[in-house]
Scaffold this active site. Sequence first.
Site: not given
Lengths: 619, 171
Positions: A25, A86, A184, A206
């Site tokens: 992850d 990211k 994800e 999420d």
Amino acid sequence: MALLQIAEPGQSAAPHQRKLAVGIDLGTTNSLVATVRSGQPQTLPDSQGRTLLPSVVRYHGGEKTIGFPAQADANNDPVNTIVSVKRFLGKSQDEILATWPNLPYHFVQQSQGVALLADGKSRNPVEISADILRHLRHRAEASLGDELTGAVITVPAYFDDAQRQSTKDAAKLAGLHVLRLLNEPTAAAIAYGLDSGREGLIAVYDLGGGTFDISILRLHKGVFEVLSTGGNASLGGDDFDHAIVQHWTTQWELSESQQKSQYRRLVSLAKATKQALSDAPSITQTIDIDGQSFDASLERETFENLIAPLIKQTVKACRRALKDAEVSADEVLAVVMVGGSTRVPLVRVQVGEFFGQEPLTSIDPDQVVALGAASQADILAGNKPDNEMLLLDVLPLSLGIETMGGLVEKIIPRNTTIPVAKAQEFTTFKDGQTAMMVHVLQGERELVDDCRSLAKFTLTGIPPMTAGAAHIRVTFQVDADGLLNVTAQEKSTGVQAEIQVKPSFGLAEEHIAEMLKASMANAKDDMQQRMLKEQQVEAARVLEALEAALDEHRELLSEEEFAQLRQSMDTLAEISQGHSTDAIKAQIEVVDNASQAFAARRMDISIQQALAGKQVQDI
Amino acid sequence: MNYFSLFNLPETLTLDTQALASSYQTLQKLTHPDKFATASAQDRRIAMQKNAQVNDGYSVLKHPLTRAQHLLSLRGLTIDNEQHTLGDPEFLMQQMEWRETLEEIGSDENALEQMQDDIQALIRDKLTALDAMFEEDGSDNEDIANEIRKLTFIYKFSAQVEAQLDKLDDF
């Protein structure tokens, strides 16, 4: 006495040897690595027992530190400490600065996109992400005691092509073989699905540090189908912290220069306050800034008022995702909570209210994605040959091309199940025209300027004809990772038009190869040896698969076809014992050509048999 | 590419959706790239191409409108992605009336829902009629094409009404 197994040199004597595969992850705030051991997915901790790795890299004095030590230095050395890289993957400098105008970094525009100047050297977001991934790879290899076969890397469902490609490039650079990029939320659903074995609709909410995703999935007879995804690529728990900081700075009437110099400190305090408010109704504290003391107390109610508009945005996205999936909230059987920000009580309450049920929180929301990715990696590596589970994914954003007047014509709409291939025909508008430009975009808006530019393709080598006579068929293919590939052909003459790919963001193939070479030189890896080994493995894989196929379906080939294929295979077997990487590669291609029709026929036969078998069962 | 034969289903407009879903799952299990993660590059490529066809076929067969277009293209007339204006004055008049009514209704939720119900009933009638045309011997392709074009418009209009209803939901 057990019989001794003797294998051919170079071939494994233990065909059922377990392959080491991990799920990673790669998060905005934290990253994790997990693997399946004794049938159970588990996260792999560092030497101090910590599973989370802060996604922070500090470049200092020619060295790099990653994770907790880098995070500890972030406040002292903000310029050289890259936090949440990211966010920058697959983005241009303009986009980054427009979204985050107060970042402490030195950005440099390069021909291959944006780079960050730290410790006297510029590095692009792919390289910085690769440093985090390499760190996790080393942790996994140290923990598991051998090299990894491959990894499943997770990405936000909302990531576009440029961001996905950048993630895959970073993994490649870190020496990881990517088995699959996995969304994800889908990974999170797998983590829960394996435990409870539920069937029906599942919503995955999420809310991480920097991104928000909502996915609607259907589980039916072992098939995970993503019905729709939605969300916001720049909304997350960091925005909660930011809202608190803004609340304080307005209240205290801090000057702009104070706001800027104190930003990191205030964000850290806001984060701690937010976390404490999950358990306590109010926090009483002060902070000293330039010799002055400020009251930094906060009540949960005030905090909830600050973040209510942000949560409302996420609920709106949930409604839209349900609509896209053509289902209603009361059909949802379970709601899975992912990401540290779902620990905030108001988030749980609002999400629970919208879906009319208590959301699932039994698996640690920080680990659930990595655990699901590990399960999928275990399956893809071939450790569970009897596994029937299948994961169907969708394209997160529509793909289209630029047409007259700066408009975008959609070619593949969002939420189409991937892989997918769509062809579109173009024609020339001038006599004798031999080249044509195609601009590929991704996004939902109608204007080119409002969509993400993915690439500009120049088709050359079109045979000169009168205007409108040439028919160029451009095929857009999206693979299971959501990555786009484009090919073009002139129909009447069959001429394969050449394509020049110029990625608007991210890195060109050659650039990746260069970086790879440089990184391998550093690691004292023998690149040539490694490439030779890779080709030898591929040759063995090709031959083994074909032998098995010939045993079963020899009758699908004519004598002539069989002789030709057999000869090419024998040559490959011989050449692959040698040391020429290029020769092996070339011969694999010869075998591929000789067996292409065979492979297609086998596929068709297996389909016919399966569907016919089903029909008999139905009767 | 005949998607009905790929999915092993009869070439009819009325379709057993259970059988379609079941064929789809079987085909997915045979062709999905994840099932070929450790196969040779060529087998991966062929599987991906086949899987893309399966996905496309499913999306075409799933919806009655695209299913009708596909059936017609199997009869030799392709009308998807065309720019074609209907030459039926009666239908054009009706279109205009509908648009006016929609404008008048505005944000009256009950009236919008009633309108959506009426449209859905009309779609069902049109599909039954189309089904008969496909089954009848000697039906003219152009006649079928015109009915599909009308249906295309009705679906689009239905989406507009739905969008108007959505706007009400947002507040």
